[in-house]
Enzyme design. Structure first.
Site, short mmCIF file in Angstrom:
data_model
loop_
_atom_site.label_atom_id
_atom_site.label_comp_id
_atom_site.label_asym_id
_atom_site.label_seq_id
_atom_site.Cartn_x
_atom_site.Cartn_y
_atom_site.Cartn_z
CG ASP A 7 -1.94 -1.15 1.16
OD1 ASP A 7 -2.20 -1.66 0.07
OD2 ASP A 7 -2.42 -1.55 2.24
CB SER A 55 -3.21 -7.59 4.89
OG SER A 55 -2.81 -6.38 5.50
NE ARG A 61 -1.19 0.61 12.54
CZ ARG A 61 -0.30 -0.13 11.91
NH1 ARG A 61 0.99 0.01 12.20
NH2 ARG A 61 -0.66 -1.00 11.01
#
Length: 401
Positions: free
Chosen positions: A16, A177, A96
């Site tokens: 990506d 993924s 994150r």
């Protein structure tokens, strides 16, 4: 390129983010990449700057975030014993916030007015990144190509990469993924999406198949101070080295595999495979130590708040007063959790087998069947009558009495 056309991309070098660089350049952006080292391994980081440059990036910074990742997010979540929907140890969710903060810091460094990520419009990570950005600089423009471009699948993304001459490892045949960091590896997509079939053997990449794990169990003793791990087998160990060592040990014994159908924040259910070997060992150890050192009502409160803590983190609200308030609760409640726990590893399972602490609330004289000082058995008569009074009354009413 004017300052207003500089963007910092959260970059991994995967499918990506690799195709996002030329896509952004086609729209007039000068692309600067920020790759955060959260323990995904040298194979994902070596040559990343060169790859980004070859793909058209103006710069690429690899930031070492491993210790911050462990001490600022993993240890607090461990202290809370936070598990999402009873299974997921929050590996991606915890990384994150650290990555988003570093991305904003790099945007300030290069004078960018925008940040970008490669998260899909169906995933949780878009929320985690963007809420993180806004916690530090809400003025930054957020670019999320998966929500605006005409690429609609990973197969089409692969076609785009091939057309642009961008080297990638993803294929249409094995189109998983994955997200790897120091705490876990997650696997989604491809054959994993068939919930009616067992996970394909090639989906697991880290842990030994429990059926093929050693026939002899292994034992490891972990030491904690106020709910924070500090030593392995009596040897003081730093936070990053601690997890690395336990990952190796747990993976060799097939510990830490989870196959879960989870509820994503955006509304749908998804199937994910997670491998968290070291984390599984730490959770088992601390949960056992907590049962020894935290009194009943406080432990009950922790048990009720922990799922909310996990949901808050899963939903991307790490930099939120609610999460900080819950952290204060767990820091206080887990303060007595100082001691040692021995965990046995055997064919996919991690089981605490012994624990000791100077703050132990376990009393031999009270726990023993032998009656001793401090407990008068005749006191139980009134206690039992009063404790069951509401049930007794309801039962009588049900009989019409």
């Amino acid at each position: 390129v004017s300052e207003s056309k500089k963007v910092v991309l959260a970059y991994s070098g995967g499918l990506d983010t690799s195709i996002i660089i030329p896509w952004l350049k086609e729209r007039g952006w000068e692309v600067h990449c920020l790759a955060g080292d959260v323990g995904q391994g040298a194979e994902e980081l070596v040559g990343l700057e060169e790859k980004a440059a070859a793909t058209g990036a103006a710069s690429c910074k690899v930031a070492d975030l491993q210790e911050a990742f462990v001490t600022e997010t993993i240890w607090p979540a461990l202290r809370a014993l936070a598990v999402y929907e009873g299974r997921y140890l929050l590996g991606t969710s915890l990384a994150r916030p650290i990555l988003a903060r570093a991305q904003v810091e790099y945007a300030k460094e290069v004078g960018a007015t925008a940040v970008a990520h490669g998260c899909t419009g169906k995933g949780n990570d878009q929320v985690r990144f963007e809420v993180g950005y806004r916690a530090f600089d809400p003025s930054l423009e957020v670019i999320a190509p998966w929500r605006t471009w005409d690429i609609t699948s990973r197969e089409e993304a692969i076609d785009y990469a091939n057309a642009a001459g961008i080297p990638i490892t993803a294929t249409k045949k094995k189109i998983y993924s994955r997200d790897r960091n120091l705490w876990h590896i997650s696997h989604e997509g491809g054959a994993i999406e068939d919930v009616g079939a067992p996970p394909p053997d090639d989906a697991w990449t880290w842990t030994v198949d429990p059926r093929e794990a050693p026939d002899a169990p292994a034992r490891v003793t972990l030491s904690f101070e106020s709910g924070v791990p500090i030593a392995i087998d009596g040897q003081a160990t730093g936070p990053v080295a601690m997890i690395e060592q336990l990952n190796d040990l747990g993976a060799a014994h097939g510990v830490g595999r989870v196959d879960i159908i989870e509820n994503r924040l955006v509304g749908m259910k998804s199937r994910g495979l997670y491998e968290t070997p070291g984390g599984t060992i730490l959770f088992e150890a601390l949960r056992t130590l907590r049962s020894l050192c935290v009194e009943r009502d406080t432990l009950d409160l922790c048990e009720r708040v922990a799922p909310e803590y996990a949901r808050t983190v899963y939903n991307g609200l790490w930099f939120h007063p609610k999460r900080e308030a819950m952290d204060a609760l767990f820091a206080n409640a887990m303060e007595p959790c100082t001691g040692d726990v021995t965990v046995e590893l055997y064919k996919g399972r991690a089981t605490a087998v012994a624990t000791s602490s100077g703050r132990s609330l376990y009393r031999d004289d009270l726990a023993s069947f032998k009656m001793g000082d401090g407990y008068e058995p005749q006191d139980s008569d009134g206690f039992v009558r009063l404790f069951g009074l509401h049930g007794t009354v309801a039962a009588a009413a049900g009989r019409g009495e």
